[in-house]
Enzyme design. Sequence first.
Site, PDB file in Angstrom:
ATOM      1  N   PHE A  86       0.709  -1.611   0.091  1.00  0.00           N
ATOM      2  CA  PHE A  86       0.163  -0.276   0.218  1.00  0.00           C
ATOM      3  C   PHE A  86       0.744   1.333  -0.025  1.00  0.00           C
ATOM      4  CE2 PHE A  86      -2.465  -3.106   2.581  1.00  0.00           C
ATOM      5  CZ  PHE A  86      -3.813  -3.091   1.320  1.00  0.00           C
TER       6      PHE A  86
ATOM      7  N   VAL B 182       5.114  -0.591   2.798  1.00  0.00           N
ATOM      8  CA  VAL B 182       4.437  -0.122   2.476  1.00  0.00           C
ATOM      9  C   VAL B 182       5.592   0.782   1.285  1.00  0.00           C
ATOM     10  CG1 VAL B 182       4.958   3.056   3.551  1.00  0.00           C
ATOM     11  CG2 VAL B 182       4.322   1.043   4.910  1.00  0.00           C
ATOM     12  N   LYS B 183       4.508   1.726   0.302  1.00  0.00           N
ATOM     13  CA  LYS B 183       5.232   2.254  -1.195  1.00  0.00           C
ATOM     14  C   LYS B 183       5.861   2.767  -1.017  1.00  0.00           C
ATOM     15  CE  LYS B 183       3.912   0.658  -4.613  1.00  0.00           C
ATOM     16  NZ  LYS B 183       3.295   0.731  -6.760  1.00  0.00           N
ATOM     17  N   ILE B 184       6.885   3.398  -0.928  1.00  0.00           N
ATOM     18  CA  ILE B 184       7.593   4.745  -1.044  1.00  0.00           C
ATOM     19  C   ILE B 184       8.239   5.008  -2.562  1.00  0.00           C
ATOM     20  CG2 ILE B 184       9.496   6.644  -0.258  1.00  0.00           C
ATOM     21  CD1 ILE B 184       6.934   5.143   2.144  1.00  0.00           C
TER      22      ILE B 184
ATOM     23  N   ASN C 147       8.551  -1.026  -0.074  1.00  0.00           N
ATOM     24  CA  ASN C 147       8.391  -1.685  -1.839  1.00  0.00           C
ATOM     25  C   ASN C 147       8.871   0.089  -1.915  1.00  0.00           C
ATOM     26  OD1 ASN C 147       7.886  -1.415  -4.560  1.00  0.00           O
ATOM     27  ND2 ASN C 147       6.030  -2.624  -3.677  1.00  0.00           N
TER      28      ASN C 147
END
Length: 236
Positions: free
Chosen positions: A63, A89-91, A116
Amino acid sequence: MENIKTKIYSDGAVLADMIESLNSGKVTGFTTNPSLMKKAGITDYVEFAKEVLQEITEYPVSFEVFSDDLETMEKEADKIAALGQNVYVKIPVTTSNGTSTAPLLKKLSSKGVKLNVTAIFTVEQVQEVVDHLTDGVASIVSVFAGRIADTGVDPMPIMKEALAICQTKEGCELLWASPREVLNIYQANALGVDIITCTPAIIKKLSLSGKDLNEYSLETVKTFCKDSQELGFSIL
């Protein structure tokens, strides 16, 4: 498909499609992003995430943060990470003004947040990201091979270099993002890329693996014939 070692993740924000991908037996992870959520009409981020995690409990789900400054990103990342053990956690690799998120990646990774890192296009970006990740903490480096190819650049050499860099960091996996066709799965597999994200439409095409081309040709002709008859056009 039995020779494919690259893990296939489903990319989308429609829960029904995610469940269908889960039940296909071909998918071992899931990713989403703000653009996909917008397209799917998601109105409550946290509620959507919770619904997804009720259905998907055994495989990684990524996400993405929504904010555009490092301080708020960190707060969002902590909240997202707390939603479940299988959450990544997508950054994005930079903010919208081009500021590197590397300092935030280092901070989050050092406290055990699974990351991610997304929207990566260059080998230099891969190197900077990997340099800021913590050894032994699970992480994904998402290189947008499909979008690279859209510019006329062959992504294969970039992905090969990216893989070598990712392999220097324990727990770090390389992800082939934005594939355009099933062939990309075989290309990723040939290089030894860890993960590829696919839309539900591409995942459905995996059933064509090994299909006889003569048979496929005949099926295509039959489809054209059927459609032409249903149109009812007359040329003569």
